[in-house]
Write an enzyme that holds these catalytic residues in place. Structure first.
Site: not given
Length: 557
Positions: A424-425, A441, A467, A483, A487
């Protein structure tokens, strides 16, 4: 005093828990937005009560007392607005004047209580608000709450009288219980702890417990008997472009939406049951077609059905409609139906008048085939919308869990490695508080877009809630998963999001929990739903460790 604080604090914890549960577990439609506003006003009372009983400073006591009763006053507004949505249906849209009319008394009374001129609201006894006397403004607030109670009771009563559908009656029954509980406990508190205070011992927490109990009743009514929110699936800008009339029904055959091309002569009302049998009895071209159409229409597995209707009273021009009924299926589950009504009056009249007009008939048939194909494409779009998140375009949580139920069993049986990410953010609430929900949003949408670009074609990205996102990676071992997770984290961190004119763009970071199941596992799963529940619990724990360790990092469970 300790018991009083304990009760109010417990009620506050319960209300906050319910608030976050509703916010995380549900799509926040207009009805849920009103409920959350109502719920917020509920939480103000126990906050103020905890504050009153934890300080002996008069200026803080009057602040918390005023806060409590301002919240109670605003609760009247939230109560009436929520009752309108609950009794009139999820698709009720109040006008601005209605909202202002409901808000004005609570707002004016709140201002007066905050001002407290000449102690008309509350006055201390002996210089301390631990013992206090209430003035006319307090009783005005009581009258306002009583008026709100009577108004809400009338709304539920009037709707119950008109309602014949069993599910709607059950919903109104639970709303009625919530109203009685919401009004009864504060009235009992007023009687015992204010009017009879000189003769009876104070009983703490009556109003707080009533607020919590009524909140549970309202939430139960909202969740147990809600209609499926298929309006988002049947997007109005899609269905209105079609040249056929469209009626969207939920799984209980309640009309959810109609487009502008539905014939006004048909008895179709949003929020009411679709009276199919009465419609067929009154307008079927061939009466013997009714049993076959009803049988196909009511098949639990979902069957396409077709018949023809004729409209127009005796002596009036006839209008012929081709009626098609198609199911909305997701993962084998029937979520509703789409009924299309195509005007075939000209085609029907040509057929009835002359069999010699073959060329014209073939042209009409081609038009019908074209419309059927158009309908098929629209149904495919509806089915796609049922499994995707409208904001980000990602798959939704329901689709992810359905896919995983099948994929996980296959992977474990054939020892195929796979991985699941949950991220989540970071500090998303700060973004919303600083830049507003529109920018919030946009942050969610652009973050999903950046992550989607970093994934493989076989990976599944789904919005898990708010989120929070989940990623399923088939045929992925630990090294590949770590990996790819790194990324994704770097792509999100380097992504910039505009915040509007005159403001600098921002970037966000994510915290991620991952779990990899290697191919050498010999795990046997008897209940895949329980396995997935434990799997996501573990990943969620890893995600919270990533948060606790400083955010913007990856933790492997």
């Amino acid at each position: 005093m300790g018991l009083t604080i304990g009760i109010d604090l417990g009620v506050l914890v319960g209300l906050v828990s319910i608030f976050f549960y509703v916010f995380v577990k549900n799509a926040i439609t207009a009805q849920y937005k009103v409920y959350l506003l109502f719920h917020f006003f509920m939480m103000i009372w126990p906050i103020g009560q905890v504050g009153v009983h934890t300080t002996d400073r008069p200026h803080l006591q009057i602040f918390y007392i005023t806060l409590s009763f301002v919240g109670l006053s605003m609760l009247g507004f939230g109560w009436m607005l929520f009752m309108k949505f609950l009794s009139l249906g999820a698709y009720y849209k109040p006008s601005r004047n209605v909202v202002l009319l409901l808000l004005a008394p609570s707002l004016l009374l709140s201002v007066a209580m905050i001002w407290n001129p000449a102690n008309l609201f509350v006055a201390p006894v002996g210089g301390d608000f631990g013992e206090r006397q209430y003035g006319p403004l307090f009783w005005c607030m009581i009258l306002l709450l009583v008026a709100s109670f009577l108004y809400s009771l009338r709304l539920v009563r009037d709707k119950a009288r008109m309602q014949t559908h069993q599910a709607e009656r059950a919903r109104l029954k639970h709303a009625f219980v919530g109203i009685v509980v919401m009004a009864g406990f504060p009235m009992l508190d007023l009687l015992v702890n204010v009017l009879l205070d000189p003769w009876l011992q104070v009983i703490p927490g009556i109003t707080s417990l009533g607020i919590l109990a009524s909140d549970v009743c309202f939430l139960y009514a909202l969740r147990k008997h809600r209609s499926l929110d298929l309006v988002k699936i049947a997007q109005q800008d899609v269905v209105d472009t079609l040249s056929v009339g469209i009626i969207v029904l939920d799984e209980h055959d309640i009309v959810i939406e109609v487009n502008r091309n539905v014939c006004p002569k048909l008895p179709v009302t949003i929020g009411r049951p679709f009276e199919l049998e009465a419609l067929l009895d009154a307008h079927l071209v061939e009466a013997n077609a009714k049993p076959g159409f009803l049988k196909a229409f009511r098949m639990p597995s979902g069957e396409r059905a077709h018949t023809e209707l004729v409209l127009g009273a005796k002596g009036e021009p006839k209008q012929y409609l081709a009626m098609h009924a198609a199911p909305i299926l997701v993962g084998g589950s029937l979520l509703g139906k789409v009924i299309t009504l195509q005007d075939i009056t000209e085609l029907k009249l040509h057929i009835l008048k002359s069999q010699e007009q073959n060329i014209s008939l073939q042209e009409r048939n081609r038009a019908l085939i074209y419309m059927q194909d158009e309908l098929f494409q629209a149904n495919r779009k509806l089915e796609q919308m049922a499994v995707t998140d409208s904001l980000t375009g990602c798959f939704n949580r329901r689709f992810l869990m359905q896919q995983l139920e099948h994929e996980v069993l296959t992977n474990l049986r054939y020892r195929i490695p796979f991985a699941v990410f949950l991220f989540d953010i970071d500090l998303f609430k700060l973004v919303n508080d600083t830049y507003g929900h529109v920018v919030g949003d946009e942050v969610i949408r652009r973050t999903a877009e950046a992550v989607r670009g970093a994934l493989r074609r076989t990976d599944i990205l789904a919005r898990y809630g708010g989120e929070e996102f989940a990623v399923y990676l088939p045929h992925t071992n630990l090294e590949q998963a770590e990996r790819l997770a790194q990324r994704i984290r770097e792509v999100v961190e380097s992504n910039t999001i505009p915040t509007g004119r005159g403001r600098s763009p921002i970037s966000v970071t994510i915290s991620m929990g991952i779990h990899v199941v290697e191919e050498q596992t010999d795990l046997q799963v008897n209940d895949v739903k329980q396995y997935l529940k434990e799997l996501f619990y573990n990943i969620d724990s890893a995600l919270y460790r990533a948060k606790d360790d400083g955010r913007n990092r990856i933790v492997n469970y």
